[in-house]
Write an enzyme that holds these catalytic residues in place. Structure first.
Site, PDB file in Angstrom:
ATOM      1  N   ASP A  93      -3.180  -6.069  -3.380  1.00 45.05           N
ATOM      2  CA  ASP A  93      -1.726  -6.405  -3.822  1.00 45.05           C
ATOM      3  C   ASP A  93      -1.616  -7.990  -3.508  1.00 45.05           C
ATOM      4  O   ASP A  93      -2.292  -8.376  -2.611  1.00 45.05           O
ATOM      5  CB  ASP A  93      -0.769  -5.578  -2.882  1.00 45.05           C
ATOM      6  CG  ASP A  93       0.802  -5.837  -3.329  1.00 45.05           C
ATOM      7  OD1 ASP A  93       1.128  -4.604  -3.787  1.00 45.05           O
ATOM      8  OD2 ASP A  93       1.217  -6.749  -3.334  1.00 45.05           O
ATOM      9  N   ILE A  94      -0.851  -8.774  -4.459  1.00 42.90           N
ATOM     10  CA  ILE A  94      -0.824  -9.918  -4.501  1.00 42.90           C
ATOM     11  C   ILE A  94       0.136 -10.313  -3.154  1.00 42.90           C
ATOM     12  O   ILE A  94      -0.039 -11.471  -2.837  1.00 42.90           O
ATOM     13  CB  ILE A  94      -0.105 -10.529  -5.804  1.00 42.90           C
ATOM     14  CG1 ILE A  94      -0.810 -11.952  -5.912  1.00 42.90           C
ATOM     15  CG2 ILE A  94       1.187 -10.294  -5.869  1.00 42.90           C
ATOM     16  CD1 ILE A  94      -0.598 -12.332  -7.273  1.00 42.90           C
ATOM     17  N   HIS A 119       0.202   2.580  -3.651  1.00 36.77           N
ATOM     18  CA  HIS A 119      -0.327   1.638  -2.734  1.00 36.77           C
ATOM     19  C   HIS A 119      -0.926   2.222  -1.719  1.00 36.77           C
ATOM     20  O   HIS A 119      -0.535   3.536  -1.113  1.00 36.77           O
ATOM     21  CB  HIS A 119       1.251   1.017  -2.140  1.00 36.77           C
ATOM     22  CG  HIS A 119       2.100   0.471  -2.977  1.00 36.77           C
ATOM     23  ND1 HIS A 119       2.295  -0.922  -2.985  1.00 36.77           N
ATOM     24  CD2 HIS A 119       2.906   0.878  -4.186  1.00 36.77           C
ATOM     25  CE1 HIS A 119       3.118  -1.218  -4.007  1.00 36.77           C
ATOM     26  NE2 HIS A 119       3.520  -0.244  -4.646  1.00 36.77           N
ATOM     27  N   ASN A 124       6.332   4.284  -5.650  1.00 34.74           N
ATOM     28  CA  ASN A 124       7.688   3.701  -5.990  1.00 34.74           C
ATOM     29  C   ASN A 124       7.964   4.258  -7.412  1.00 34.74           C
ATOM     30  O   ASN A 124       6.752   4.189  -8.291  1.00 34.74           O
ATOM     31  CB  ASN A 124       8.079   2.478  -5.795  1.00 34.74           C
ATOM     32  CG  ASN A 124       7.684   2.029  -4.430  1.00 34.74           C
ATOM     33  OD1 ASN A 124       8.284   2.865  -3.492  1.00 34.74           O
ATOM     34  ND2 ASN A 124       7.148   0.931  -3.971  1.00 34.74           N
ATOM     35  N   HIS A 142       1.165   3.286 -10.134  1.00 28.53           N
ATOM     36  CA  HIS A 142       0.274   2.855  -9.187  1.00 28.53           C
ATOM     37  C   HIS A 142       0.424   3.443  -7.673  1.00 28.53           C
ATOM     38  O   HIS A 142       1.758   3.630  -7.567  1.00 28.53           O
ATOM     39  CB  HIS A 142       0.498   1.148  -8.899  1.00 28.53           C
ATOM     40  CG  HIS A 142       1.813   0.659  -8.567  1.00 28.53           C
ATOM     41  ND1 HIS A 142       2.631   0.744 -10.001  1.00 28.53           N
ATOM     42  CD2 HIS A 142       2.574   0.168  -7.680  1.00 28.53           C
ATOM     43  CE1 HIS A 142       3.880   0.127  -9.462  1.00 28.53           C
ATOM     44  NE2 HIS A 142       3.740  -0.064  -8.165  1.00 28.53           N
ATOM     45  N   VAL A 197       6.716  -2.459 -11.355  1.00 22.13           N
ATOM     46  CA  VAL A 197       5.919  -2.622 -12.121  1.00 22.13           C
ATOM     47  C   VAL A 197       5.612  -1.212 -13.088  1.00 22.13           C
ATOM     48  O   VAL A 197       5.299  -0.148 -12.329  1.00 22.13           O
ATOM     49  CB  VAL A 197       4.380  -3.140 -11.784  1.00 22.13           C
ATOM     50  CG1 VAL A 197       3.462  -3.189 -13.140  1.00 22.13           C
ATOM     51  CG2 VAL A 197       4.505  -4.407 -11.049  1.00 22.13           C
TER      52      VAL A 197
END
Ligand code: AMP
Length: 123
Positions: A36-37, A109, A94, A107, A103
């Site tokens: 993750d950025i 996390h 999410n 995905h 986004v």
């Protein structure tokens, strides 16, 4: 409210097409995972299917068995390989508006490497 169609211009679709870089930690035929950025913990990895699915509910309804198996196996493998399995970690997906999904490409996390806070903040 109707579910929106998949947006091929979302940032993870661009990562999958190689249009923007990522810190890759895992890849197979069906799955990509990258750091993750904006990490929320020492380990914070995003695991995404390569197919165009916006949410887990859509993925579980429309993806092939091979995609679903690959995705689930990858999440567990990455947790083990990143050495968060033993002490523990959190999986978060999410989803849409109420889930505060930013986004719109599925995905999960994987967050770990420290003792995490409460699952949900008190409102
Ligand atoms: P969510 O709110 O569950 O949709 O989370 C989206 C996540 O994507 C956030 O944790 C962001 O920090 C992360 N993110 C956004 N852009 C990038 C990127 N280019 N590379 C890696 N992670 C990103």
């Amino acid at each position: 409210m109707a579910v929106q169609p998949y947006d091929p211009e979302n940032i993870f679709a661009k990562i999958l097409r190689g249009e923007i870089p990522c810190g890759k930690v895992y890849e197979d035929d069906h799955v990509l995972a990258f750091n993750d950025i904006n990490p929320q913990a020492p380990t914070h990895v995003l695991v995404i299917p390569k197919g165009a699915y916006a949410s887990f509910d859509e993925f579980s309804a429309k993806a092939s068995d091979a995609e679903i198996v690959a995705f689930n196996r990858a999440v567990g493998k990455i947790a083990r390989d990143l050495n968060v399995a033993e002490d523990g970690y959190r999986l978060i997906a999410n989803t849409r508006q109420n889930g505060r999904q930013d986004v719109p490409h599925l995905h999960v996390h994987i967050i770990g490497g420290k003792m995490l806070g409460l699952m949900l903040p008190k409102e």
